[in-house]
Structure formats: structure tokens, C-alpha cells
Design a protein around this motif. Structure first.
Motif, mmCIF file in Angstrom:
data_model
loop_
_atom_site.group_PDB
_atom_site.id
_atom_site.type_symbol
_atom_site.label_atom_id
_atom_site.label_comp_id
_atom_site.label_asym_id
_atom_site.label_seq_id
_atom_site.Cartn_x
_atom_site.Cartn_y
_atom_site.Cartn_z
ATOM 1 N N UNK A 1 40.345 61.149 -10.406
ATOM 2 C CA UNK A 1 41.203 60.478 -9.421
ATOM 3 C C UNK A 1 40.808 60.836 -7.992
ATOM 4 N N UNK A 2 40.460 62.085 -7.763
ATOM 5 C CA UNK A 2 40.074 62.517 -6.413
ATOM 6 C C UNK A 2 38.826 61.771 -5.936
ATOM 7 N N UNK A 3 37.883 61.517 -6.841
ATOM 8 C CA UNK A 3 36.673 60.775 -6.467
ATOM 9 C C UNK A 3 36.993 59.305 -6.205
ATOM 10 N N UNK A 4 37.868 58.721 -7.023
ATOM 11 C CA UNK A 4 38.289 57.337 -6.780
ATOM 12 C C UNK A 4 38.977 57.234 -5.417
ATOM 13 N N UNK B 1 36.483 57.276 -2.571
ATOM 14 C CA UNK B 1 35.833 55.978 -2.389
ATOM 15 C C UNK B 1 36.780 55.034 -1.646
ATOM 16 N N UNK B 2 38.042 54.991 -2.084
ATOM 17 C CA UNK B 2 39.041 54.141 -1.416
ATOM 18 C C UNK B 2 39.221 54.545 0.051
ATOM 19 N N UNK B 3 39.313 55.851 0.297
ATOM 20 C CA UNK B 3 39.534 56.342 1.657
ATOM 21 C C UNK B 3 38.360 56.014 2.580
ATOM 22 N N UNK B 4 37.165 55.961 2.026
ATOM 23 C CA UNK B 4 35.997 55.573 2.815
ATOM 24 C C UNK B 4 35.894 54.058 2.921
ATOM 25 N N UNK C 1 28.479 44.421 3.508
ATOM 26 C CA UNK C 1 29.874 44.488 3.055
ATOM 27 C C UNK C 1 30.134 45.722 2.192
ATOM 28 N N UNK C 2 31.279 46.399 2.399
ATOM 29 C CA UNK C 2 31.604 47.582 1.593
ATOM 30 C C UNK C 2 31.880 47.274 0.126
ATOM 31 N N UNK C 3 32.060 46.004 -0.231
ATOM 32 C CA UNK C 3 32.290 45.665 -1.641
ATOM 33 C C UNK C 3 31.184 46.239 -2.520
ATOM 34 N N UNK D 1 29.983 50.513 -0.698
ATOM 35 C CA UNK D 1 30.855 51.672 -0.910
ATOM 36 C C UNK D 1 31.566 51.575 -2.250
ATOM 37 N N UNK D 2 32.180 50.421 -2.498
ATOM 38 C CA UNK D 2 32.875 50.192 -3.770
ATOM 39 C C UNK D 2 31.862 49.825 -4.855
ATOM 40 N N UNK D 3 32.269 49.826 -6.117
ATOM 41 C CA UNK D 3 31.318 49.546 -7.198
ATOM 42 C C UNK D 3 31.073 48.063 -7.466
ATOM 43 N N UNK D 4 31.271 47.213 -6.459
ATOM 44 C CA UNK D 4 31.001 45.788 -6.626
ATOM 45 C C UNK D 4 29.513 45.521 -6.744
#
Length: 116
Positions: free
Chosen positions: A23-26, A29-32, A94-96, A99-102
Motif C-alpha cells: 500500500x505504501x508503494x501504491x 505512485x499516487x502521491x507523485x 503524460x503521467x498515465x 508514472x502510473x502503470x498505464x
């Protein structure tokens, strides 16, 4: 100016890997990623016609009935640009997927006017 549907794509395996992270890693990622996404929207506000949104699980309706289904679509936005290439260029950083796993953003021109 032409309108384009930009569809955020994410493979199911990437969703599973992301949700399997602690959860801390998720949260990291969200916070960034969320501020990066907001910054992207601000930088491209003049081109965004409809901010769209993110979507969840799929229910498919077909001649065979209604059933759960799966696809890689996880959200969308509608943008305006002079060309598909110009619309695509809006998403280059784009961060999709940075940064995110898109996986990608698919750009499609509208061939009929959407009801905005």
C-alpha cells in the motif's frame, strides 16, 4: 477545430502488479502521479474539451446477452487539435504511462460531433 477521443489504456497484468504492491508503494505512485496529472491538465487546458474520467470493470452487452468482460480501457478525455498528430503530441509526457502503470493513450478522431 477537430475533436479527438483519447483513451487511456492499461493491460490487466499491469493493474494486477500495481495492486499487488504494498500500500505504501501504491500511495507513493499516487502521491507523485496525481500532481503530475493535474499539471498536465493545466498545461493543456486550452485543448481539453471534456476531462472525461477513469472507468472500472466492463459489462458487455451483445446478441448473446449481458456478461462481465475485460478490455484495456481505463479512462478517456476529449481534446481538440489541428490533427491527430497534434492531439497525440499532447500526451507525449503524460503521467498515465510515465508514472502510473498505464500502457498507452489511443487517439481517435470523431467522425460525428460528440454531444458535449
Amino acid at each position: 477545430m477537430p475533436l479527438f477521443l483519447a483513451v487511456y489504456m492499461m493491460k490487466g497484468d499491469n493493474v494486477v502488479r500495481f495492486r499487488a504492491m504494498p500500500k505504501a508503494e501504491q500511495d507513493a505512485v499516487d502521491n507523485a502521479g496525481l500532481p503530475q496529472w493535474a499539471d498536465w491538465e493545466k498545461r493543456n487546458a486550452a485543448s481539453i474539451v471534456n476531462k472525461g474520467g477513469m472507468v472500472g470493470k466492463t459489462t458487455r452487452v451483445s446478441i448473446g446477452g449481458i456478461a462481465p468482460a475485460s478490455n484495456d480501457i481505463c479512462g478517456y478525455v476529449i481534446v481538440e487539435a489541428d490533427s491527430a498528430e497534434d492531439a497525440a503530441a499532447l500526451f507525449r509526457d503524460h503521467p498515465h504511462f510515465n508514472t502510473f502503470p498505464g500502457d498507452s493513450v489511443d487517439i481517435m478522431p470523431f467522425v460525428t460531433e460528440p454531444d458535449l
